[in-house]
Write a protein that holds these residues in place. Structure first.
Motif, PDB file in Angstrom:
ATOM      1  N   GLU A 280       0.817  -1.221   0.000  1.00 21.95           N
ATOM      2  CA  GLU A 280       0.000   0.000   0.000  1.00 21.95           C
ATOM      3  C   GLU A 280       0.850   1.270   0.000  1.00 21.95           C
ATOM      4  O   GLU A 280       0.368   2.356  -0.370  1.00 21.95           O
ATOM      5  N   ASP A 281       2.138   1.156   0.441  1.00 26.02           N
ATOM      6  CA  ASP A 281       3.026   2.325   0.432  1.00 26.02           C
ATOM      7  C   ASP A 281       3.267   2.848  -0.985  1.00 26.02           C
ATOM      8  O   ASP A 281       3.549   4.031  -1.181  1.00 26.02           O
ATOM      9  N   VAL A 282       3.166   1.941  -1.966  1.00 25.75           N
ATOM     10  CA  VAL A 282       3.431   2.320  -3.360  1.00 25.75           C
ATOM     11  C   VAL A 282       2.431   3.383  -3.827  1.00 25.75           C
ATOM     12  O   VAL A 282       2.779   4.283  -4.613  1.00 25.75           O
ATOM     13  N   ASP A 283       1.189   3.295  -3.335  1.00 30.48           N
ATOM     14  CA  ASP A 283       0.145   4.230  -3.771  1.00 30.48           C
ATOM     15  C   ASP A 283       0.212   5.564  -3.037  1.00 30.48           C
ATOM     16  O   ASP A 283      -0.360   6.561  -3.493  1.00 30.48           O
ATOM     17  N   THR A 284       0.895   5.592  -1.905  1.00 29.15           N
ATOM     18  CA  THR A 284       0.902   6.813  -1.084  1.00 29.15           C
ATOM     19  C   THR A 284       2.249   7.532  -1.072  1.00 29.15           C
ATOM     20  O   THR A 284       2.330   8.680  -0.644  1.00 29.15           O
ATOM     21  N   MET A 285       3.311   6.857  -1.523  1.00 29.61           N
ATOM     22  CA  MET A 285       4.660   7.442  -1.456  1.00 29.61           C
ATOM     23  C   MET A 285       5.196   7.795  -2.835  1.00 29.61           C
ATOM     24  O   MET A 285       4.907   7.124  -3.820  1.00 29.61           O
ATOM     25  N   ARG A 293      13.794   5.035   1.618  1.00 32.50           N
ATOM     26  CA  ARG A 293      13.450   4.597   2.969  1.00 32.50           C
ATOM     27  C   ARG A 293      13.574   3.088   3.180  1.00 32.50           C
ATOM     28  O   ARG A 293      13.678   2.633   4.318  1.00 32.50           O
ATOM     29  N   HIS A 294      13.542   2.322   2.100  1.00 37.12           N
ATOM     30  CA  HIS A 294      13.507   0.857   2.250  1.00 37.12           C
ATOM     31  C   HIS A 294      14.707   0.238   1.538  1.00 37.12           C
ATOM     32  O   HIS A 294      14.780   0.233   0.302  1.00 37.12           O
ATOM     33  N   THR A 295      15.629  -0.265   2.332  1.00 39.93           N
ATOM     34  CA  THR A 295      16.933  -0.699   1.795  1.00 39.93           C
ATOM     35  C   THR A 295      16.843  -1.924   0.889  1.00 39.93           C
ATOM     36  O   THR A 295      17.686  -2.108   0.019  1.00 39.93           O
ATOM     37  N   ALA A 296      15.839  -2.768   1.068  1.00 43.36           N
ATOM     38  CA  ALA A 296      15.694  -3.938   0.184  1.00 43.36           C
ATOM     39  C   ALA A 296      15.380  -3.472  -1.242  1.00 43.36           C
ATOM     40  O   ALA A 296      15.961  -3.969  -2.218  1.00 43.36           O
ATOM     41  N   PHE A 326       6.626  -2.229  -8.828  1.00 44.12           N
ATOM     42  CA  PHE A 326       7.163  -2.007  -7.476  1.00 44.12           C
ATOM     43  C   PHE A 326       6.476  -2.922  -6.458  1.00 44.12           C
ATOM     44  O   PHE A 326       7.107  -3.440  -5.542  1.00 44.12           O
ATOM     45  N   LYS A 327       5.187  -3.144  -6.630  1.00 42.28           N
ATOM     46  CA  LYS A 327       4.464  -4.045  -5.724  1.00 42.28           C
ATOM     47  C   LYS A 327       4.984  -5.481  -5.863  1.00 42.28           C
ATOM     48  O   LYS A 327       5.127  -6.206  -4.874  1.00 42.28           O
ATOM     49  N   ILE A 328       5.277  -5.874  -7.091  1.00 43.01           N
ATOM     50  CA  ILE A 328       5.846  -7.211  -7.310  1.00 43.01           C
ATOM     51  C   ILE A 328       7.245  -7.287  -6.701  1.00 43.01           C
ATOM     52  O   ILE A 328       7.622  -8.290  -6.090  1.00 43.01           O
ATOM     53  N   MET A 329       8.007  -6.195  -6.849  1.00 44.86           N
ATOM     54  CA  MET A 329       9.357  -6.142  -6.279  1.00 44.86           C
ATOM     55  C   MET A 329       9.305  -6.324  -4.759  1.00 44.86           C
ATOM     56  O   MET A 329      10.127  -7.051  -4.175  1.00 44.86           O
TER      57      MET A 329
END
Length: 704
Positions: A280-285, A293-296, A326-329
């Motif tokens: 859900e972060d993909v839709d808001t960020m 923010r996310h090292t992976a 990005f969601k698949i990633m």
């Protein structure tokens, strides 16, 4: 005036000397000379204490003064001295990781580990002791080794001038456990530690004494210790006989251990897992926010972009993925528990395969049964297994077969040491596939710096990941027997060629390499060479004998000298050929001389001389037997052995003396000079030495 000077040198208050002087004057009021002598003796004692304490620094200072006054000869052969137990010129150092992605993704871990290892801000002796053995723990593929390398080489280089790398990867691997007894595995661990130290004093198992020989802050980095933890008895022996004695005997030494599991009674550093976003972060960020923010995700994108850049396919948009991608990633990173190695495997494929297809394939492999022997591993290991299996199966059949053969190397390889793979058209194609396997994260790469006589060069050294070796070996019983034996023989021949080149350099005339270069190159290849000899002895005994003889002669000549008894014993039993047997007996005799069983060296050399004399041929191998006989006769105070060799060499005509080899004759005469010196016949000894130097003209290393 004199004591004012001492105060300045020793950095103590001048009142200290005044107090000493006043004490003796009060004690001997009627004997001013005695008071003066007492004061001077105290000053001398303090000076000696400081000199001994600062010996390494003074040595470095004198070296700098010498270079300033006389310059540094560019063409000199440098034979550096060593302490009785270690050779700092031959240690295996901690090297820089070729890819420094750890620093960007794990900054917090780097800083925290650097603070934990460093002693700079630690004032309590008790706290220093608590931090002396640090275990860096985490699952396979999380980046433990690279993290420690990064911290040691880039954060702590100034504080810890001496850094030593010890790799236990092959010591107790599944292949080793199936082939060798526990005692032999323990001996292998001892050899691994001593060879990393440069090999000096290898006849000593007193690691307390070895530890005390380090006079500067030192890091011992022990990698892949989980291989040892698989066997509790082996772990207790290594821990109690090697690690604890080293730690307890010298506060200057810091021991860093990487392991998949924690170890009791040590300071634990748990490597942080890379962070991942929620779908859900993909839709808001914003995309930049999401990746930063996310090292992976940051690591995934970085690897993806690096490959595109290498292939000149990188677009201006830094993150060329849709929201769905990005969601698949995010899903893919979760599938491999955000382990860097798992992310590498998938991201390196993402430039050619759509992310949705990678996810479908990975889900398919996750649902497949795993080998029975692998079920004892944790869930993270299983996730990594699925990613490896999927990526490995995506290789062509020839690439898969070639990769399996690359796992045969016990301590990595250089591309120029690789034979051409039979199914590839050329060496260039073989090298190209190595580059592909590295790009697809099946191999790791490190840059090794070797300093020759004239140049400083960096070479890429490749190695299969430990976990991947284990996975391949778990799937197939008798793994190495299924490999192409002809190709393995080519690897053995390349190994022999490497030793031949080194031998010609050390024992030859003219231009030679820097001894430090030869020692370091030999140290890096030693584990591979010993493994090759052991396996080669089953299929090509002559090659095994020749390789072992060259290895022993090099180690004896330039160090580090390592115990090779088991290799000699196993081969001597298999060899009937007289000349080859004699060569093995010579090496065996010299190995005995450097062990706790020195006296046992006499019989092998006597047998070797007898065998060679029965051949009725005067040649250099006979000369080597005479040379070792004279040497051992001197070293072991065996007058009969020594004098019989001198007598036989004296009885040869001048032309026959040259047939036994110029260097052999020189060393025999050198031992004769030593014997004459002990008898007080100094003039005769000098005459012999003059002849020795004449025979050694042009042999720079031998002459030195």
């Amino acid at each position: 005036m004199l004591y004012t000077f001492f105060c300045f040198v020793l950095e103590v208050d001048i009142t200290f000397i005044d107090k000493v002087k006043n004490f003796f004057q009060d004690y001997f009021p009627n004997h001013p000379k005695l008071a003066a002598v007492g004061t001077i003796l105290v000053i001398i004692a303090v000076v000696l204490y400081v000199v001994l304490k600062e010996l390494p620094a003074l040595s470095d200072g004198l070296k700098l003064v010498k270079e300033f006054l006389f310059g540094k000869r560019k063409d000199e052969v440098i034979i550096k001295g060593k302490t009785p137990l270690i050779d700092l010129e031959s240690i295996i150092p901690i090297t820089n990781p070729e890819n420094d992605y750890v620093r960007e993704e794990n900054n917090s871990d780097i800083d925290a580990l650097a603070v934990l290892i460093s002693n700079k801000d630690v004032t309590s002796a008790k706290e220093k002791k608590k931090r002396q053995i640090i275990v860096v723990a985490g699952p396979p593929g999380i980046g433990k080794t690279r993290l420690v390398q990064e911290v040691c080489r880039k954060n702590l280089r100034e504080e810890f001038k001496v850094q030593i790398y010890i790799d236990f990867e092959a010591v107790n691997s599944p292949t080793t456990r199936s082939k060798f007894s526990e005692e032999k595995i323990y001996e292998s661990a001892l050899t691994q530690v001593k060879s990393a130290l440069g090999g000096g004093g290898v006849d000593s198992n007193d690691f307390r004494a070895i530890a005390k020989d380090f006079q500067k802050p030192t890091i011992f980095f022990i990698d892949n210790y989980e291989q040892i933890l698989d066997n509790e008895v082996l772990h207790q022996r290594i821990w109690n006989h090697i690690i604890i004695p080293i730690a307890e005997s010298n506060d200057l030494i810091k021991i860093i251990i990487t392991s998949r599991e924690k170890i009791n009674s040590t300071r634990l550093f748990q490597v942080s897992r890379l962070t991942n976003a929620k779908k859900e972060d993909v839709d808001t960020m914003d995309v930049n926010q999401l990746v930063t923010r996310h090292t992976a995700l940051k690591l995934f994108c970085k690897i993806h972009n690096q490959i595109l850049e290498q292939e000149n396919r990188l677009k201006e948009d830094k993150y060329d993925f849709t929201k769905e991608e990005f969601k698949i990633m995010i899903d893919l990173c979760d599938k491999v528990s955000c382990l860097p190695l798992g992310i590498h495997l998938m991201a390196s494929r993402s430039t050619d395969i759509p992310l949705a297809e990678i996810l479908d394939k990975l889900n398919f492999y996750i649902q497949q049964p795993v080998p029975k022997s692998f079920k004892e591993y944790g869930n993270r290991h299983l996730d990594l297994y699925s990613a490896f299996k999927w990526s490995f199966d995506a290789l062509t059949d020839e690439e898969k077969s070639f990769y399996k053969h690359l796992t045969y190397f016990q301590n990595g390889f250089y591309k120029n040491h690789l034979p051409v793979w039979p199914q590839f058209k050329s060496k260039a194609e073989t090298d190209m596939v190595v580059a592909k396997l590295y790009q697809k994260s099946f191999l790791r790469k490190q840059q090794i710096e070797l300093v020759s006589k004239r140049d400083r060069m960096e070479y890429d050294r490749y190695e299969a990941y430990v976990l991947f070796k284990e996975l391949l070996q778990l799937e197939v019983s008798n793994f190495e027997e299924k490999l192409d034996q002809d190709y393995l023989n080519e690897i053995h021949l390349k190994s022999n060629k490497f030793l031949t080149d080194m031998t010609n350099n050390v024992f030859g005339k003219g231009e030679i390499l820097n001894l430090g270069y030869i020692k370091k190159a030999l140290r890096l290849e030693y584990e591979n060479i010993v493994y090759n000899i052991d396996n080669c002895s089953k299929s090509n005994k002559s090659l095994a004998v020749d390789t072992l003889v060259k290895l022993e002669s090099l180690l004896n000549e330039i160090g580090p000298y390592l115990k090779l008894e088991s290799l000699f014993d196993a081969l001597i039993e298999k060899i009937d050929n007289g000349e080859q047997r004699a060569q093995l007996l010579m090496g065996r005799a010299r190995v005995y001389k450097s062990s706790d069983h020195r006296e046992l060296g006499k019989e092998p050399i006597r047998e070797a001389i007898k065998i060679m004399e029965s051949q009725n041929e005067i040649n250099e191998i006979l000369g080597q037997a005479y040379r070792i006989g004279a040497y051992l006769g001197n070293e072991l105070a065996d007058d009969e052995l020594r004098e019989s060799v001198f007598e036989k060499v004296n009885s040869l005509s001048e032309s026959d003396q040259l047939k036994i080899g110029q260097l052999n004759l020189a060393f025999i005469l050198s031992d004769k000079a030593k014997a004459l010196e002990k008898l007080g016949k100094i003039g005769d000894a000098i005459t012999q030495l003059e002849q020795v130097l004449k025979l050694m003209e042009g042999y720079d290393i031998q002459q030195a």
